[in-house]
Design an enzyme around this catalytic site. Structure first.
Site, mmCIF file in Angstrom:
data_model
loop_
_atom_site.group_PDB
_atom_site.id
_atom_site.type_symbol
_atom_site.label_atom_id
_atom_site.label_comp_id
_atom_site.label_asym_id
_atom_site.label_seq_id
_atom_site.Cartn_x
_atom_site.Cartn_y
_atom_site.Cartn_z
ATOM 1 N N LYS A 131 -2.732 63.493 71.715
ATOM 2 C CA LYS A 131 -3.575 62.392 72.850
ATOM 3 C C LYS A 131 -2.099 60.954 72.952
ATOM 4 O O LYS A 131 -2.064 60.997 73.696
ATOM 5 C CB LYS A 131 -4.442 62.432 72.145
ATOM 6 C CG LYS A 131 -4.745 61.177 73.343
ATOM 7 C CD LYS A 131 -5.196 59.652 71.945
ATOM 8 C CE LYS A 131 -5.839 58.707 72.810
ATOM 9 N NZ LYS A 131 -5.722 57.661 72.083
ATOM 10 N N ASP A 149 -9.688 61.852 74.269
ATOM 11 C CA ASP A 149 -9.866 61.535 73.521
ATOM 12 C C ASP A 149 -11.611 61.802 73.453
ATOM 13 O O ASP A 149 -11.927 62.136 74.095
ATOM 14 C CB ASP A 149 -9.600 60.313 73.115
ATOM 15 C CG ASP A 149 -10.154 58.589 73.918
ATOM 16 O OD1 ASP A 149 -11.850 59.412 74.757
ATOM 17 O OD2 ASP A 149 -9.722 58.075 74.302
#
Length: 227
Positions: A131, A149
């Protein structure tokens, strides 16, 4: 008298995708990166600090950190303890301080102080997961990526865009549904919308404008598969 009013009908997936794109573009035509930074390196460090910490808290902490060192050459010379003392309010400071010092040294040793633009190389750096690497390539280098997320995972499930049980599957589903040229902006638009309208406890799939427009027939909170 016969009641001829029709029951509300939920949108088809293709309709939801088009509506969500248009609505988010209407609400958030501009998408500034929430984390204060001045270059790829400071963004990389700020995103690393944001793990299990709010962007607001990170933005409060980073000015002091940049005063200590705002480039990998200077940061690599700092002690882990000095870095930890500054970033402690962000949480996980022992791990994050080691990662910041360690990745800075690697950037100096292997990349002449430059942040690599390759996802795989970024993910090799200490403390940098998929991420974080996705955010950096998307926002610093303009390379199409879709950082997902837990917040984006939650909204994607509420909006019927994925049934994935983790952020990896949700990322794959979102990439299939939305045009590649929209990814970098869209992931920020979803974050902004989630903070303003579709919060973790404030909506639960039944309150915000997008949820109620996409699913007018939904009567119960949407259960979310944990990321």
């Amino acid at each position: 008298m016969t009641n001829t009013s029709k029951a509300p009908v939920n949108m088809l997936k293709a309709e939801r995708v088009e509506y969500i794109l248009n609505e988010l573009e209407r609400l958030y035509p501009e998408t500034p990166v929430p984390l204060d930074h001045k270059d790829p390196y400071t963004l990389l460090v700020a995103v690393l600090l944001s793990a299990q910490c709010t962007d607001e808290r990170v933005n409060q902490i980073t000015p002091a950190l940049w005063q200590l060192a705002d480039n990998p050459f200077d940061m690599a010379k700092q002690s882990v303890e000095d870095i930890k003392a500054i970033i402690r309010p962000c949480g996980l400071s022992p791990q994050k301080s080691k990662a910041i010092q360690g990745l800075s040294q690697i950037l100096v040793d292997k990349y002449n102080g430059e942040v690599p633009q390759d996802m795989a190389l970024l993910e090799e750096l200490p403390g940098v997961g998929h991420k974080t690497a996705s955010v950096v390539v998307a926002q610093s280098f303009g390379i199409p990526a879709f950082p997902v997320d837990t917040h984006i995972h939650r909204l994607a499930q509420r909006w019927g865009l994925t049934s994935g049980k983790n952020v990896t599957q949700t990322e794959k589903d979102l990439k299939r549904l939305f045009p590649k040229e929209k990814w970098n902006k869209l992931h920020l638009q979803i974050i902004f919308y989630g903070r303003e309208y579709c919060t973790a406890r404030g909506c639960q799939g039944t309150t915000c404008p997008i949820c109620t427009t996409c699913y007018p027939a939904r009567k119960h909170p949407k259960k979310i598969a944990k990321a």
